[in-house]
Design a protein around this motif. Structure first.
Motif, PDB file in Angstrom:
ATOM      1  N   MET A   1      -7.316   4.738   2.861  1.00 37.61           N
ATOM      2  CA  MET A   1      -6.549   3.356   2.133  1.00 37.61           C
ATOM      3  C   MET A   1      -5.791   2.175   2.112  1.00 37.61           C
ATOM      4  SD  MET A   1      -8.873   4.206  -0.768  1.00 37.61           S
ATOM      5  CE  MET A   1      -8.604   2.769  -1.416  1.00 37.61           C
ATOM      6  N   PRO A   2      -5.045   2.625   3.035  1.00 33.26           N
ATOM      7  CA  PRO A   2      -4.438   0.935   3.597  1.00 33.26           C
ATOM      8  C   PRO A   2      -4.844   0.355   4.441  1.00 33.26           C
ATOM      9  CG  PRO A   2      -2.725   3.566   3.327  1.00 33.26           C
ATOM     10  CD  PRO A   2      -3.901   4.090   3.340  1.00 33.26           C
TER      11      PRO A   2
ATOM     12  N   LYS B   1      -7.765  -1.091   1.967  1.00 31.29           N
ATOM     13  CA  LYS B   1      -6.656  -2.467   1.194  1.00 31.29           C
ATOM     14  C   LYS B   1      -6.724  -3.255   2.706  1.00 31.29           C
ATOM     15  CE  LYS B   1      -6.297  -0.213  -3.011  1.00 31.29           C
ATOM     16  NZ  LYS B   1      -6.410  -1.096  -3.778  1.00 31.29           N
TER      17      LYS B   1
ATOM     18  N   LEU C   1      -0.471   4.843  -1.071  1.00 37.14           N
ATOM     19  CA  LEU C   1      -1.907   4.996  -0.727  1.00 37.14           C
ATOM     20  C   LEU C   1      -1.923   6.420   0.612  1.00 37.14           C
ATOM     21  CD1 LEU C   1      -2.778   1.765  -1.450  1.00 37.14           C
ATOM     22  CD2 LEU C   1      -3.189   4.065  -2.757  1.00 37.14           C
ATOM     23  N   GLN C   2      -2.783   6.968   0.271  1.00 28.64           N
ATOM     24  CA  GLN C   2      -2.978   7.980   1.747  1.00 28.64           C
ATOM     25  C   GLN C   2      -4.378   7.530   2.486  1.00 28.64           C
ATOM     26  OE1 GLN C   2      -1.064  10.530   2.589  1.00 28.64           O
ATOM     27  NE2 GLN C   2       0.785   9.517   1.107  1.00 28.64           N
TER      28      GLN C   2
ATOM     29  N   ALA D   1       1.133  -1.216  -0.259  1.00 24.95           N
ATOM     30  CA  ALA D   1      -0.123  -0.260   0.177  1.00 24.95           C
ATOM     31  C   ALA D   1       1.030   1.648   0.160  1.00 24.95           C
ATOM     32  CB  ALA D   1      -0.858  -0.097   1.003  1.00 24.95           C
TER      33      ALA D   1
ATOM     34  N   ASP E   1       2.860   5.502   4.532  1.00 25.80           N
ATOM     35  CA  ASP E   1       1.165   6.732   5.230  1.00 25.80           C
ATOM     36  C   ASP E   1       1.695   6.609   6.728  1.00 25.80           C
ATOM     37  OD1 ASP E   1      -0.351   9.103   5.872  1.00 25.80           O
ATOM     38  OD2 ASP E   1      -1.938   6.857   6.438  1.00 25.80           O
TER      39      ASP E   1
ATOM     40  N   ALA F   1       3.440  -0.618   3.846  1.00 24.00           N
ATOM     41  CA  ALA F   1       3.128   1.404   3.891  1.00 24.00           C
ATOM     42  C   ALA F   1       3.963   2.253   4.313  1.00 24.00           C
ATOM     43  CB  ALA F   1       1.377   1.643   4.815  1.00 24.00           C
TER      44      ALA F   1
END
Length: 76
Positions: free
Chosen positions: A15-16, A19, A11-12, A8, A39, A37
């Protein structure tokens, strides 16, 4: 060794986390998911979600702004 990898990165929020939830919903109890991730909110959001779910956080780490989570899928 995790059964699945969810990258991820880039992604901001949210979204992480979203998902991660979708991926866990598609998995069988006992399987492991590795989430990557970038973020910073993920460091708070993913463990908080897991604490309220049947899933288990096996490990969490952060290196140079990259967050890594290994999660064991619980009964859903």
């Amino acid at each position: 060794m995790p059964d699945k990898l969810l990258d991820a990165s880039g992604l901001q929020c949210p979204m992480p986390l979203l998902k991660t939830k979708l991926e866990l919903n598609a998995m069988v109890a006992g399987q492991q998911l590795e989430v990557l991730a970038t973020d910073p909110g993920s460091a708070r959001d993913i463990p908080a979600y897991l604490a309220m779910s049947d899933h288990r956080l096996i490990s969490q780490s952060e290196t140079e702004g990259r967050y890594r989570f290994v999660i064991e899928c619980g009964q859903s």
